[in-house]
Design a protein around this motif. Structure first.
Motif, PDB file in Angstrom:
ATOM      1  N   PHE B 141      -2.846 -55.759 -51.644  1.00 17.59           N
ATOM      2  CA  PHE B 141      -3.417 -55.965 -53.206  1.00 17.59           C
ATOM      3  C   PHE B 141      -2.286 -57.798 -52.956  1.00 17.59           C
ATOM      4  CE2 PHE B 141      -3.173 -51.115 -51.947  1.00 17.59           C
ATOM      5  CZ  PHE B 141      -4.656 -51.043 -52.319  1.00 17.59           C
ATOM      6  N   ASP B 142      -2.606 -58.273 -52.709  1.00 16.64           N
ATOM      7  CA  ASP B 142      -1.543 -59.311 -53.478  1.00 16.64           C
ATOM      8  C   ASP B 142      -2.765 -60.700 -53.782  1.00 16.64           C
ATOM      9  OD1 ASP B 142      -2.423 -60.192 -50.674  1.00 16.64           O
ATOM     10  OD2 ASP B 142      -0.423 -60.804 -49.515  1.00 16.64           O
ATOM     11  N   GLY B 143      -3.267 -60.576 -52.872  1.00 17.48           N
ATOM     12  CA  GLY B 143      -4.407 -61.554 -53.902  1.00 17.48           C
ATOM     13  C   GLY B 143      -5.879 -62.116 -52.538  1.00 17.48           C
ATOM     14  N   ARG B 144      -5.250 -61.383 -51.152  1.00 15.86           N
ATOM     15  CA  ARG B 144      -5.787 -62.458 -50.331  1.00 15.86           C
ATOM     16  C   ARG B 144      -7.201 -61.743 -49.926  1.00 15.86           C
ATOM     17  NH1 ARG B 144      -1.679 -60.073 -45.039  1.00 15.86           N
ATOM     18  NH2 ARG B 144      -1.215 -58.913 -46.846  1.00 15.86           N
ATOM     19  N   PHE B 145      -7.391 -61.044 -50.367  1.00 12.06           N
ATOM     20  CA  PHE B 145      -8.446 -59.953 -49.919  1.00 12.06           C
ATOM     21  C   PHE B 145      -9.638 -59.734 -51.095  1.00 12.06           C
ATOM     22  CE2 PHE B 145      -5.973 -59.267 -46.766  1.00 12.06           C
ATOM     23  CZ  PHE B 145      -6.589 -59.589 -45.590  1.00 12.06           C
ATOM     24  N   GLY B 146      -8.446 -60.672 -52.972  1.00  9.76           N
ATOM     25  CA  GLY B 146      -9.614 -60.450 -54.171  1.00  9.76           C
ATOM     26  C   GLY B 146      -9.255 -58.973 -54.064  1.00  9.76           C
ATOM     27  N   LEU B 147      -8.372 -58.564 -53.603  1.00  8.57           N
ATOM     28  CA  LEU B 147      -7.772 -56.656 -54.167  1.00  8.57           C
ATOM     29  C   LEU B 147      -6.833 -56.300 -55.099  1.00  8.57           C
ATOM     30  CD1 LEU B 147      -7.766 -55.286 -50.556  1.00  8.57           C
ATOM     31  CD2 LEU B 147      -9.873 -55.405 -51.830  1.00  8.57           C
ATOM     32  N   ALA B 148      -6.107 -57.815 -55.343  1.00  2.29           N
ATOM     33  CA  ALA B 148      -5.286 -57.498 -56.787  1.00  2.29           C
ATOM     34  C   ALA B 148      -5.011 -56.728 -57.726  1.00  2.29           C
ATOM     35  CB  ALA B 148      -4.824 -59.287 -57.558  1.00  2.29           C
ATOM     36  N   GLY B 149      -6.953 -57.020 -58.266  1.00  5.54           N
ATOM     37  CA  GLY B 149      -7.231 -56.340 -59.688  1.00  5.54           C
ATOM     38  C   GLY B 149      -7.324 -54.248 -58.944  1.00  5.54           C
ATOM     39  N   LYS B 150      -7.065 -54.027 -57.509  1.00  6.12           N
ATOM     40  CA  LYS B 150      -7.934 -52.795 -57.519  1.00  6.12           C
ATOM     41  C   LYS B 150      -6.092 -51.823 -57.226  1.00  6.12           C
ATOM     42  CE  LYS B 150     -12.022 -52.867 -56.629  1.00  6.12           C
ATOM     43  NZ  LYS B 150     -13.224 -52.305 -55.624  1.00  6.12           N
ATOM     44  N   ARG B 151      -5.180 -52.780 -57.323  1.00  5.31           N
ATOM     45  CA  ARG B 151      -3.788 -51.828 -57.290  1.00  5.31           C
ATOM     46  C   ARG B 151      -3.425 -50.637 -58.114  1.00  5.31           C
ATOM     47  NH1 ARG B 151       1.936 -54.634 -56.032  1.00  5.31           N
ATOM     48  NH2 ARG B 151       3.219 -53.013 -55.813  1.00  5.31           N
ATOM     49  N   PRO B 152      -3.251 -49.802 -57.245  1.00  4.52           N
ATOM     50  CA  PRO B 152      -2.872 -48.499 -58.345  1.00  4.52           C
ATOM     51  C   PRO B 152      -1.194 -48.597 -59.155  1.00  4.52           C
ATOM     52  CG  PRO B 152      -3.167 -47.859 -56.567  1.00  4.52           C
ATOM     53  CD  PRO B 152      -3.965 -49.240 -56.062  1.00  4.52           C
ATOM     54  N   PRO B 153      -1.710 -48.485 -59.955  1.00  4.75           N
ATOM     55  CA  PRO B 153       0.024 -48.183 -60.378  1.00  4.75           C
ATOM     56  C   PRO B 153       0.945 -47.935 -59.886  1.00  4.75           C
ATOM     57  CG  PRO B 153      -1.746 -47.603 -62.609  1.00  4.75           C
ATOM     58  CD  PRO B 153      -2.863 -47.869 -60.973  1.00  4.75           C
ATOM     59  N   GLN B 154       0.199 -46.214 -59.264  1.00  2.00           N
ATOM     60  CA  GLN B 154       1.268 -45.254 -58.381  1.00  2.00           C
ATOM     61  C   GLN B 154       2.049 -46.294 -57.627  1.00  2.00           C
ATOM     62  OE1 GLN B 154      -1.908 -44.880 -59.897  1.00  2.00           O
ATOM     63  NE2 GLN B 154      -1.503 -43.004 -61.145  1.00  2.00           N
ATOM     64  N   LEU B 155       1.265 -47.313 -57.082  1.00  2.00           N
ATOM     65  CA  LEU B 155       2.032 -48.027 -55.663  1.00  2.00           C
ATOM     66  C   LEU B 155       1.954 -49.115 -55.910  1.00  2.00           C
ATOM     67  CD1 LEU B 155       0.978 -47.873 -52.625  1.00  2.00           C
ATOM     68  CD2 LEU B 155      -0.487 -49.880 -53.147  1.00  2.00           C
ATOM     69  N   ILE B 156       3.729 -48.660 -56.533  1.00  2.00           N
ATOM     70  CA  ILE B 156       4.244 -49.353 -56.891  1.00  2.00           C
ATOM     71  C   ILE B 156       5.681 -49.759 -55.568  1.00  2.00           C
ATOM     72  CG2 ILE B 156       5.649 -48.344 -58.886  1.00  2.00           C
ATOM     73  CD1 ILE B 156       7.717 -46.677 -57.742  1.00  2.00           C
ATOM     74  N   ASP B 157       6.136 -50.979 -55.358  1.00  2.00           N
ATOM     75  CA  ASP B 157       7.155 -52.038 -54.588  1.00  2.00           C
ATOM     76  C   ASP B 157       8.129 -51.013 -54.887  1.00  2.00           C
ATOM     77  OD1 ASP B 157       5.830 -53.645 -53.470  1.00  2.00           O
ATOM     78  OD2 ASP B 157       6.331 -55.356 -55.336  1.00  2.00           O
ATOM     79  N   LEU B 158       8.719 -49.295 -53.801  1.00  2.00           N
ATOM     80  CA  LEU B 158       9.660 -48.403 -53.975  1.00  2.00           C
ATOM     81  C   LEU B 158      11.358 -49.407 -54.087  1.00  2.00           C
ATOM     82  CD1 LEU B 158       9.608 -46.431 -50.650  1.00  2.00           C
ATOM     83  CD2 LEU B 158       8.717 -45.240 -53.351  1.00  2.00           C
TER      84      LEU B 158
END
Lengths: 383, 418
Positions: B141-158
């Motif tokens: 979700f880092d922006g390479r595929f235009g997914l940055a806005g779709k990252r769920p807040p639950q999907l944290i960097d541990l």
């Protein structure tokens, strides 16, 4: 880091369970029994090459040794029973100092005196005979009591030295003498590493004194030896290093006071002896303990010393119940010690980073070979 | 390739003869759906796990005996290529979980002068309850595929937990594939063929083989043992606990982005076990560290494995029978405000460590509804207080958003790329 094996027995805190050995030279009170039966103190003149003891026989009871270090190296004095069981010891006698050892010897028999100039090796030995006294007690409970008492003495000696050396180390840090503090770091920690299973008994003190940066919990302040290690060996002394140093000394003093009230069981000794070697296997052999100073081998040696200290205290019990185990332990301790001796450099050891992978493997394998029989001690003791 | 093409494939030839562990009838297995018409026999149904549904298979599926887990990085910058690969993978997974080759007659029917379309090592093996489960890591979700806005807040960097000793080469990943099967060869075959289909789009970042499921996820299963020799997973969430699953495992509408509804969050931790020092610990010590007896698995102070933990039973000297730093106490929902997770762990032995020990441990997989509120507080407590930490070390770590299941015409992650 910490050994946790001992902690799983409830802590019995006994008010006034005093250590037997009076250490301070200025402590002329002796104890209730007064002077040694042999008519006054036995004088020990220690130098770099000699260990002259003024009397080689004494009657059973309280013996008082007065040790003078006339050499140039820091020395130690030991009274050993058979199998190198420590009856009493004084550590860390600086050149020119006088120290006193009062030790209760109840049993007639063959003993040995030893001075250890440079605090390394088996020391300069002399025969010492004790006459009269009670016949050897075969009773298991008495044996266990004897074992824990002997280990209490070991703890008392090391905690006293720990407090003393920590005070010096802390002074160096506070004076901003980084090079001298670096030189003192590893040899100060030795006394802590020897008694780690005991330190573990005091929940919050052990992490405060000995936490590694990698093990910090959220919101936990990085204090103690390893914080100063980082300051000295990596970042340079920090503005708050003096406060950290003060806190370290406070915590160490607190620990020393608390150990005096600790009542260990023979099983604790057995578990502690094993735990110390587990500690070597998981943290020292990997170089994780001393990330910044790489003085892991000093800790390694101290853990082995502590383990051996517990085993020598238990020796009469083990000898009676499982002599084969005793010889195996002797052999494997000697093997590990031989490998450590190969890595000595100056007054200490080579840095962990100077070890080859093969040498690390050799250590690991020797530690495994020693740890296996060590893990059988508890059961023999509990029989 | 459509999902209905293909004929009766050779992987079925020895059906019922190959020694695949027999799955428990009625333990959540379902017939492979509409792929090979000829394959919908009763025999097939006990050996296959349905691929389609509201949730992905391989989460509450009764844990199979073997695992091959792979974390991959996306190497292309082309979003469409990635989307197409997910479609291709989904089709391949439909076939393989139904016991078929990755393409019809792929192993030997692709012509003499073409590399075979299926790698072939599962030709004679049944489906073996294969499940394939996919997840998306934070780095996707880092922006390479235009997914940055779709990252769920639950999907944290541990966060880094106390005593972690993470190897970057065993951590992270843009995507993950979890393959579980009764037969290890079937699981490896599945991962290998998906990886093969991904060349140019994805590459393997790290992978892990696991054996002897160390968790049970169904009441019909015996609780297995981990490499410490203790039953592991007695208190796990079971597939029969639908209320708990709803509360603790499945992402609900409104939890986060809509594309995750019906999905879950997967935490993968490679936990090295110092089995040599563990084996020198006394039985009493081992039991006090875990908080259960080694024989029956009963909680200390109780008599049978499934007896409820009672954390307050007192023993000698007023000490708790289950010590304050016992693993089961710290990991229990009683100690964690009711928080639970669904574990699907596997044992591993990855050769040796170079200094005379086995490189052994537990590959921990857990599914939860919100890692921030479930796994993280649990692991904080364990890493800092658990007596077991003396014998374990976390060496790998990854976190993935596991999207919901797919329909018969859908594909993995469809909602994310829609």
């Amino acid at each position: 880091m910490t050994v946790r094996n001992i902690r799983r027995t409830p802590l019995a805190l006994l008010a006034g369970a005093t250590a037997l050995v009076a250490l301070a030279a200025c402590d002329s009170k002796g104890d209730a029994a007064g002077a040694a039966a042999a008519g006054g103190p036995i004088k020990v003149s220690a130098s770099d090459t000699a260990c002259d003891v003024s009397a080689t026989t004494a009657n059973a009871g309280n013996l008082t040794f007065e040790i003078t270090n006339e050499g140039t190296k820091v020395t130690e004095f030991y009274l050993y029973a058979e199998g190198d069981r420590i009856m009493g010891e004084v550590e860390n006698i600086a050149p020119g100092l006088n120290r006193r050892l009062i030790v209760e010897v109840a049993d007639a028999g063959k003993y040995q005196t030893a001075c250890k100039p440079g605090m390394a090796g088996t020391g300069i030995r002399g025969e010492f005979t004790v006459t009269g006294g009670a016949p050897q007690q075969g009773d298991a409970n008495a044996q266990k009591a004897q074992a824990t008492k002997s280990y209490d003495d070991y703890i008392a000696n090391n905690t006293a030295a720990l407090e003393e050396e920590t005070a010096k180390f802390v002074d160096l840090v506070k004076a901003g003498k980084a090079d001298e503090a670096k030189a003192a770091y590893a040899r100060t920690r030795v006394y802590y590493e020897r008694i780690e299973p005991v330190a573990e008994k005091f929940g919050e003190l052990d992490p405060a004194i000995d936490v590694r940066e990698a093990d910090l919990e959220q919101g936990q302040q990085f204090t103690g030896f390893h914080r100063l290690e980082k300051d000295l060996f990596k970042t340079g002394l920090q503005a708050d290093s003096p406060q950290i140093a003060d806190k370290l000394l406070t915590d160490v003093k607190d620990l020393v006071a608390k150990t005096k009230t600790l009542q260990l069981t023979a099983l604790d000794l057995a578990n502690g002896a094993k735990g110390l070697l587990d500690e070597v296997a998981t943290h020292k052999i990997t170089g994780e303990e001393e990330t910044f100073s790489h003085t892991d081998l000093w800790d390694f040696q101290a853990n082995v010393d502590g383990s051996k200290g517990a085993i020598t205290s238990l020796r009469p019990i083990l000898q009676a119940k499982d002599p084969a185990l005793v010889s195996t332990l002797d052999k494997e301790f000697a093997n590990v010690q031989g490998l450590l001796d190969k890595q000595r450099a100056g007054d200490g050891f080579k840095l962990y980073t100077d070890l080859s992978q093969d040498q690390v493997k050799e250590f690991a394998s020797a530690v495994d070979a020693l740890s296996e029989p060590l893990s059988k001690v508890a059961e023999v003791v509990s029989k | 390739m459509t999902s209905t093409e293909g004929t009766r494939v050779s992987r079925r030839k020895l059906f019922g003869l190959a020694g695949a562990g027999v799955a428990l009838a009625g333990a959540g297995a379902a017939a492979g759906i509409g792929i090979d018409k000829a394959a919908s026999s009763a025999e097939a149904s006990v050996n296959t796990v349905g691929f389609h549904g509201e949730h992905q298979a391989g989460i509450v599926t009764p844990a199979q005996a073997n695992l091959h887990f792979a974390a991959l990085d996306v190497t292309t910058k082309d979003r469409e290529k990635l989307r197409q690969l997910l479609k291709t993978w989904t089709d391949a997974a439909r076939r393989m979980t139904a016991g078929q080759e990755v393409v019809a007659n792929g192993a030997v029917g692709s012509g003499d002068y073409a590399p075979p379309g299926d790698t072939g090592e599962a030709l004679d093996l049944p489906a073996s309850n294969l499940t394939l489960t996919i997840g998306f890591g934070p780095s996707l979700f880092d922006g390479r595929f235009g997914l940055a806005g779709k990252r769920p807040p639950q999907l944290i960097d541990l966060p880094l937990f106390p005593k972690d000793k993470l190897d970057p080469a065993r951590s992270g990943g843009d995507l993950c594939i979890q393959a579980c099967a009764d037969d290890p060869q079937v699981a490896v075959h599945a991962v290998r063929n998906l990886v093969r289909l991904g060349f140019g789009v994805t590459e393997v970042r790290w992978s892990q083989l696991g054996f002897g499921r160390s968790s049970s996820t169904s009441r019909a299963q015996q609780t297995p043992r981990n490499l410490f020799g203790f039953k592991d997973g007695t208190n796990n969430i079971k597939s029969e606990d639908t209320d708990i699953l709803r509360d603790q495992v499945w992402a609900e509408a409104g939890d986060g982005p809509a594309w995750m509804t019906g999905g879950s969050y997967l935490v993968a931790r490679r936990i090295r076990m110092h089995i040599e020092t563990w084996d020198r610990e006394t039985l009493d010590g081992q039991q006090k560290i875990i908080g259960r007896t080694k024989g029956t698995g009963a909680p200390l102070g109780q008599t049978a494995e499934f007896d409820e933990l009672d954390l307050n039973v007192g023993g000698a000297g007023g000490e708790k029978v289950i010590p304050e730093d016992a693993h089961v106490r710290l990991a229990s929902h009683q100690a964690l405000n009711g928080v639970r997770i669904l574990r699907r762990g596997y044992n591993f032995v990855d050769g040796s460590d170079g200094v005379g020990h086995l490189e052994a441990g537990l590959f921990f997989l857990a599914f939860n509804r919100d890692t921030r509120k479930q796994y993280v507080p649990m692991q904080q407590a364990l890493s800092s207080k658990d007596a077991m930490m003396e014998y374990v070390q976390h060496t790998g770590s990854a976190h993935f958003a596991v999207p919901p299941g797919v329909s018969e015409t859908g594909y993995w992650g469809e909602g994310l790329f829609a």
